[in-house]
Design a protein around this motif. Structure first.
Motif, mmCIF file in Angstrom:
data_model
loop_
_atom_site.group_PDB
_atom_site.id
_atom_site.type_symbol
_atom_site.label_atom_id
_atom_site.label_comp_id
_atom_site.label_asym_id
_atom_site.label_seq_id
_atom_site.Cartn_x
_atom_site.Cartn_y
_atom_site.Cartn_z
ATOM 1 N N SER B 106 0.837 -1.200 0.000
ATOM 2 C CA SER B 106 0.000 0.000 0.000
ATOM 3 C C SER B 106 0.875 1.255 0.000
ATOM 4 N N VAL B 107 1.948 1.246 0.803
ATOM 5 C CA VAL B 107 2.871 2.387 0.833
ATOM 6 C C VAL B 107 3.588 2.535 -0.508
ATOM 7 N N VAL B 108 4.019 1.385 -1.077
ATOM 8 C CA VAL B 108 4.724 1.431 -2.358
ATOM 9 C C VAL B 108 3.830 2.057 -3.425
ATOM 10 N N ALA B 109 2.574 1.604 -3.497
ATOM 11 C CA ALA B 109 1.655 2.145 -4.498
ATOM 12 C C ALA B 109 1.456 3.642 -4.284
ATOM 13 N N ALA B 110 1.248 4.036 -3.020
ATOM 14 C CA ALA B 110 1.019 5.457 -2.720
ATOM 15 C C ALA B 110 2.233 6.302 -3.081
ATOM 16 N N ALA B 111 3.411 5.800 -2.743
ATOM 17 C CA ALA B 111 4.639 6.540 -3.025
ATOM 18 C C ALA B 111 4.819 6.697 -4.524
ATOM 19 N N LEU B 112 4.598 5.616 -5.282
ATOM 20 C CA LEU B 112 4.766 5.680 -6.729
ATOM 21 C C LEU B 112 3.780 6.661 -7.344
ATOM 22 N N LEU B 113 2.563 6.702 -6.786
ATOM 23 C CA LEU B 113 1.541 7.592 -7.339
ATOM 24 C C LEU B 113 1.814 9.047 -6.977
ATOM 25 N N SER B 114 2.094 9.290 -5.693
ATOM 26 C CA SER B 114 2.175 10.686 -5.257
ATOM 27 C C SER B 114 3.575 11.259 -5.404
ATOM 28 N N GLN B 115 4.613 10.465 -5.080
ATOM 29 C CA GLN B 115 5.978 10.996 -5.182
ATOM 30 C C GLN B 115 6.520 10.874 -6.610
ATOM 31 N N ALA B 116 6.419 9.656 -7.184
ATOM 32 C CA ALA B 116 7.024 9.432 -8.499
ATOM 33 C C ALA B 116 6.080 9.802 -9.634
ATOM 34 N N GLY B 117 4.800 9.944 -9.319
ATOM 35 C CA GLY B 117 3.830 10.350 -10.322
ATOM 36 C C GLY B 117 3.616 9.333 -11.428
ATOM 37 N N LEU B 118 3.782 8.070 -11.100
ATOM 38 C CA LEU B 118 3.554 7.006 -12.088
ATOM 39 C C LEU B 118 2.073 6.910 -12.431
ATOM 40 N N PRO B 119 1.765 6.498 -13.661
ATOM 41 C CA PRO B 119 0.354 6.267 -13.979
ATOM 42 C C PRO B 119 -0.209 5.129 -13.124
#
Lengths: 514, 347
Positions: B106-119
């Motif tokens: 859950s943290v990985v997904a959130a980080a990728l979405l909000s920090q890395a801006g991945l689709p």
């Protein structure tokens, strides 16, 4: 001496309305060795449990122990013990890591010295006296683990008998005492039991090894379908008459190939050359199609190692295995099964059974993958195939859905065989295929194995039971210290010769193994 | 519950007072007793639903579509975590790491979405791959290197919890979670929460894999007797390894569902998710399929806990009732599993 030590009369028992025992009566003469025989479902174990007070017989039956009459209504384990009955089960109830003395004390209490401290010297002395009295030649300070198997049984018997020094009459009940002993240990134990009986000890002896029962018993009672089928002096009994009494039908000996055909016929189906694995050191063996070959040898001679190595269950250090003219490397059981090899292991509960799963699933266990239809398991076909196999190999159980653990030993073993017969293996490896199995099931199993190899496959049977090897096999290879030391066939293939060769150097190898 | 009566089987019975049905007692539990035992939890669940729906204090609120929907949606993540636990459990292992793996994903997904801006699809995929990798590592430790499962999974859980804390500093990641993901957690299709539909699909797929594929059969064969399974040709190491990979993958999906439901990644170590899942899986071993865990039993158990907590809360019970009920249910489940094990030779 005419006073019976034990007398059962009119003992009946039903489980949920199904009669298991019907009006069972027999008497055990004081100072005699009385054998109780019976196949699976004969009511033999129920009779024992009633005698022990674990099950309660129906009203009306009488159990007379050492002259005291007991109503079945108030006969409990405590009554049985107080009346002087002592049971020694197949599982001896000894703790291997403790000494003989400590095992005695676990049962009878530790002698005390200075308050709570154990009086070790008194304990050892007392135990040694009891061992000496029972003529068990064992030092009380030896850990049970270090004793040979027959001595362990004798220690358990001595422990059970220890009240007899108070001048009371004790009857010893031995339940399958030889089931897990190798043949030479059986001989030692039987000798000791005979001495015990000669000193006036009453013994009830439950076994399904007919040979030893005939050898040792004074009188034999055979149970069949919950009734006493035969109750005769041992001198008037023969192997055939006992099997007939147990099964209700005369048993045909399995068809052996004609004498003179002892050597492998045609090209070898399986050829083992210089195989080393586990206890096996450079063993050679040939197995031709249509042949049943026996593996004899003491415990530790490499019988089991050979079977496990062929099945890919044991790392092969050196040597070649040639199947159908092709050198094969079998790295795991899955590969062995692919090649058409099957193994029925010795330890059924540990290595073959899914005890909590239904009987039918145990039968299909080795073929479950075949019922994958590409998108789901065809459970219905799997089950109906398993039911057909249970029927074909005469596996009797309350239900095919009953847990495997609830089925009797002989039927469990037949189910495990059915599991492999279904795959029509080219090489069938059997380790102690009839251990803990009654005479009727044993005859069935031998017949099934014969029928199986007649279709062009071959079987390799490891057994510590020379009688079984002589009965079932076309040739017997004797293993000694991991090597093939002799091959017996034709007129040489007799029980006596097998035992003799297998145990020839037992003095050098007389180390009990676990 | 009167399930207790079955425990008195065997040797001690003749010492008691003679009773007319003494012989019945010596017999192993008969088919009728089994039927009762199999459906006991289902009956408890039905009784609870009826009670809470009828009681005047809780009735109208309990029956309301909003409450039903909330219950379904709230249990979606819990059910998925429990299913992740189910696979190693079938092969005979407790996996204490599923909660931590779920939280991590859950943290990985959130980080990728909000920090890395991945689709979104890519972030979800990576999160699930992280879960599968965690399962693979555990599988190698336990199935290949033969490490004690208890230690390996507990160690992994602690380690992942620490890593989550190191990354988040104890703060939730709340920003930058796209609404397309949070919609999954809050909207409904045909009156049923989407997230519950997804969880149901995962449950159905797992039910199929466990009950109707060779893999499922092999899994349970290993759970029953690993040695015998090996000797009928099951590649035990491979199947065990795979069970952990499947478990990690499902835990990864659970992590994504958790993010969708909460709209934020947790900063806790996931232990709070582990225990309800463990409770449900253990309860499943005394439901429907006795003596072994099952998907259907897990679903029943999840709802049992959800309904009881929801109903009791509506009756005005304070917040501590939830964990107390969970704990009590777990103890009862383990006690009954042990009793059943004692009778059927299962260790």
């Amino acid at each position: 001496m005419d006073e019976p030590a034990i007398e059962l009369s009119g003992i009946s028992k039903s489980f949920t309305g199904v009669p298991v025992l019907r009006d069972v009566s027999f008497r055990v003469r004081a100072g005699s060795l009385h054998a109780l025989l019976g196949g699976n479902g004969s009511g033999k174990s129920t009779t024992l449990k009633i005698l022990a007070g674990i099950h309660r017989a129906e009203h009306g039956g009488v159990i007379r122990v050492h002259g005291t009459r007991h109503d079945t209504r108030d006969y409990s384990p405590a009554t049985a013990r107080a009346a002087g009955l002592r049971f020694v089960h197949q599982e001896l109830g000894l703790v291997p890591d403790l000494t003989v003395s400590e095992n005695f004390a676990l049962d009878g209490g530790f002698p005390r010295r200075y308050g709570p401290a154990i009086g070790w010297r008194a304990l050892h002395r007392g135990t040694q006296e009891q061992l000496d009295r029972a003529q068990v030649r064992v030092d009380a300070r030896t850990p049970v683990r270090e004793l040979r198997p027959s001595d362990r049984t004798l220690v358990a018997i001595a422990r059970a008998l220890r009240d007899s020094d108070r001048g009371r009459h004790i009857t010893l009940v031995l339940d399958e005492p030889t089931a897990s002993l190798p043949q030479h240990e059986v001989d030692v134990l039987l000798g000791a039991l005979r001495e015990c009986r000669d000193r006036g000890q009453t013994i009830i002896y439950v076994s399904h090894r007919l040979g030893e029962v005939l050898e040792i018993a004074d009188r034999i009672s055979v149970l069949r379908d919950g009734e006493v089928a035969v109750d005769i002096p041992a001198s008037g009994a023969s192997r055939e008459s006992l099997i007939e009494a147990m099964t209700g039908a005369s048993v045909e000996p399995p068809a052996r190939r004609a004498p003179g055909e002892g050597d492998p016929v045609g090209p070898a189906l399986l050829r083992v050359q210089g195989l080393s694995a586990g206890a096996l050191r450079c063993a050679d063996l040939d197995l031709a199609a249509g042949e049943v070959v026996g593996l004899a040898g003491l415990v530790g001679s490499g019988r089991t190692s050979l079977l496990r190595a062929l099945f890919g269950d044991l790392l092969v250090r050196a040597g070649t295995v040639i199947l159908d003219g092709q050198a094969v490397t079998v790295r795991n059981p899955a590969e062995a099964i692919e090649l058409g090899i099957a193994l029925v292991p010795e330890d059924r509960a540990g290595d073959a059974a899914f005890l909590d799963r239904p009987l039918w699933e145990n039968v299909s266990a080795a073929s479950a993958g075949d019922y994958w239809s590409g998108w789901r398991m065809d459970r219905r076909r799997e089950r109906s195939d398993a039911l057909a196999l249970l029927d074909r190999y005469d596996v009797r159980a309350a239900s095919a859905d009953a847990p495997f653990a609830s089925v009797s030993g002989g039927n469990q073993q037949k189910a495990v065989l059915a599991r492999w017969f279904h795959r029509a293996p080219r090489v069938l490896l059997l380790d102690e295929p009839t251990q803990g199995v009654d005479a009727a099931a044993r005859a069935d199993i031998h017949r099934f194995v014969r029928a199986q190899v007649s279709g062009g496959s071959a079987a390799l049977v490891a057994s510590s039971d020379a009688e079984e090897l002589a009965e079932l096999c076309d040739r017997v290879v004797v293993l000694r210290e991991g090597r093939s030391s002799a091959v017996l066939s034709g007129p040489q293939l007799t029980e006596a010769r097998i035992s003799q060769l297998a145990q020839e150097d037992r003095s050098d190898l007389d180390v009990p193994e676990q | 519950m009167s399930l207790n009566s079955k425990s008195s089987v065997g040797v001690e019975s003749p010492v008691r007072e003679p009773e007319p049905d003494e012989s019945q007692r010596v017999e192993r539990a008969g088919p009728r007793r089994h039927t009762f035992q199999r459906y006991a939890l289902v009956m408890v669940l039905v009784l609870m639903i009826i009670t809470f729906a009828v009681l005047p204090e809780s009735g109208s609120a309990f029956r309301s579509p909003e409450n039903v929907r909330a219950m379904l949606a709230n249990q979606a993540v819990g059910l998925t975590v429990a299913i992740a636990l189910l696979f190693p459990m079938a092969a005979g292992y407790f996996d204490f790491s599923v909660g931590a793996v779920t939280a991590t994903c859950s943290v990985v997904a959130a980080a990728l979405l909000s920090q890395a801006g991945l689709p979104l699809p890519l972030a979800v995929l990576v999160a699930i791959i992280v879960g599968a990798t965690a399962g693979l590592i555990l599988g190698v430790l336990i199935a290949v290197l033969d490490m004690n499962a208890f230690i390996a999974t507990l160690g992994t859980a602690t380690l992942l919890g620490g890593l989550i804390f190191a990354y988040t500093g104890g703060l939730q990641i709340t920003s930058g979670i796209p609404s397309s993901l949070t919609d999954l957690g809050s909207l409904s299709v045909l009156g049923v929460p989407r997230i519950a539909v997804l969880a149901a699909l995962i449950a159905a797929a797992s039910w199929f894999v466990m009950g109707h594929t060779p893999f499922g059969r092999q899994l349970f064969a290993i759970g029953s007797n690993a040695r015998a399974a090996a000797l009928v040709g099951v590649r035990v190491t491979r199947v065990r390894l795979l069970s952990f990979v499947v478990s990690g993958t499902v835990a990864g999906i659970a992590g994504v569902l958790l993010l969708a439901r909460q709209g934020a990644a947790t900063s806790d170590n996931g232990m709070t998710m582990l225990f309800p899942a463990l409770t449900a899986v253990l309860l499943s071993t005394i439901t429907l399929e006795l003596g072994r865990p099952s998907v259907a039993g897990t679903v029943v158990a999840i709802f049992l806990v959800a309904v009881s907590v929801s109903g009791l809360t509506l009756l005005g019970a304070p917040a501590w009732v939830g964990p107390v009920f969970d704990g009590a249910a777990l103890l009862v489940a383990v006690a009954f599993t042990r009793l059943a094990a004692g009778r059927s030779n299962r260790s």
